[in-house]
Scaffold this active site. Sequence first.
Site, mmCIF file in Angstrom:
data_model
loop_
_atom_site.group_PDB
_atom_site.id
_atom_site.type_symbol
_atom_site.label_atom_id
_atom_site.label_comp_id
_atom_site.label_asym_id
_atom_site.label_seq_id
_atom_site.Cartn_x
_atom_site.Cartn_y
_atom_site.Cartn_z
ATOM 1 N N HIS A 129 0.820 -1.227 0.000
ATOM 2 C CA HIS A 129 0.000 0.000 0.000
ATOM 3 C C HIS A 129 0.850 1.273 0.000
ATOM 4 O O HIS A 129 0.304 2.370 -0.161
ATOM 5 C CB HIS A 129 -0.921 0.026 1.221
ATOM 6 C CG HIS A 129 -1.955 -1.048 1.233
ATOM 7 N ND1 HIS A 129 -2.780 -1.315 0.154
ATOM 8 C CD2 HIS A 129 -2.295 -1.948 2.202
ATOM 9 C CE1 HIS A 129 -3.578 -2.324 0.455
ATOM 10 N NE2 HIS A 129 -3.310 -2.729 1.682
ATOM 11 N N ASP A 166 -2.815 -10.867 -2.210
ATOM 12 C CA ASP A 166 -3.367 -10.305 -0.993
ATOM 13 C C ASP A 166 -4.829 -9.931 -1.232
ATOM 14 O O ASP A 166 -5.208 -9.556 -2.347
ATOM 15 C CB ASP A 166 -2.580 -9.056 -0.613
ATOM 16 C CG ASP A 166 -2.894 -8.530 0.777
ATOM 17 O OD1 ASP A 166 -2.090 -8.774 1.695
ATOM 18 O OD2 ASP A 166 -3.926 -7.850 0.933
ATOM 19 N N HIS A 168 -6.377 -7.368 -0.293
ATOM 20 C CA HIS A 168 -6.493 -5.935 -0.570
ATOM 21 C C HIS A 168 -5.694 -5.583 -1.828
ATOM 22 O O HIS A 168 -4.609 -6.120 -2.044
ATOM 23 C CB HIS A 168 -5.959 -5.107 0.601
ATOM 24 C CG HIS A 168 -6.649 -5.386 1.897
ATOM 25 N ND1 HIS A 168 -6.173 -6.325 2.801
ATOM 26 C CD2 HIS A 168 -7.768 -4.857 2.441
ATOM 27 C CE1 HIS A 168 -6.979 -6.357 3.851
ATOM 28 N NE2 HIS A 168 -7.947 -5.485 3.664
ATOM 29 N N ASP A 250 -4.532 -12.899 3.735
ATOM 30 C CA ASP A 250 -5.728 -12.381 4.388
ATOM 31 C C ASP A 250 -7.016 -12.639 3.619
ATOM 32 O O ASP A 250 -8.087 -12.199 4.034
ATOM 33 C CB ASP A 250 -5.591 -10.891 4.701
ATOM 34 C CG ASP A 250 -4.929 -10.094 3.601
ATOM 35 O OD1 ASP A 250 -4.640 -10.668 2.525
ATOM 36 O OD2 ASP A 250 -4.672 -8.895 3.812
#
Length: 316
Positions: A129, A166, A168, A250
């Site tokens: 991120h 991931d 996200h 995740d």
Amino acid sequence: MTSRRRAAGTALITHDDCFAHKMPEGHPECAARLDAVLNALEGKELIRCDAPLAKDSDLAPLHPQAHLDRLEAMVPERGGISIDGDTWMSPGTMRAARRGAGGAILGVQMVMAGQAQNAFVATRPPGHHAEASQAMGFCFLCGAAVAARYALDHHGLTRVAIIDFDVHHGNGTQALTEDDPRIMYLSAHQMPLFPGTGDPSETGADGTVVNVALRDGCGSAAFRAAMSDVILPAAAAFRPELLIVSAGFDAHRADPLAGLMLDTADFTWISEALCDLAGEHCEGRLVSVLEGGYDLNALATCAAAHVDVLIARSRA
């Protein structure tokens, strides 16, 4: 291009400095995550290496020097400070973040030199991120993007693919690579979900960004279809010479921060598929970088399954 005919073994790259990055009590991105991963890998046949500190010169092509200086100046002498609602900095944060980026670079160096067939970089905080001049989403430096750029600049490569599983979207990785036609970024992620980027319409200046948005609760079949029908064929068509993996766990059904409802078997499956891709196009060269995963048991089990595949393929 630095290359070799054959390498054996999987490198595990980590460092104790990554435990010194402290978040507030109860924060999901905690030092216990790295403990869980390393404990799960204990006893496995791995080439264990300390992650070096990434130098400013390694980071500055993507993270401007002024931003690096600003981050270093923000490091508190004690306690913690908030960067945003999710992201905190403690006295050990920047050393930990630099170990993560430096570990990803070391992974590239090792697979390119034939010192390992593949590598798993077990560090924290995560990185995907982190944008050029903005720390966010638990992340400070974007190790996957830094490693890709390092491979291009220092090993004579012309094409590097980053595949991100991931849950996200890796907004930082995408933002740092989308204008470089030598790097393809591919992600399958839950949407809507933080950070709100990653719509399939986002394709990059040269069509080197591929995003697949998956709905909450979609499960294994949708994830595997996204990878099999979109992500893996697009990556194969790009013909990468090195594969970098943003390995977030995740998307597991036990994770508290998302809801794709995957199982450990899905992470074994995607790990095998990524090794197949690397074997076909990259002489097996693959560097996997730990991103998210916030249920400790699921994280440990899935990371171990992922590394088991890397080990098996390094011997094949």
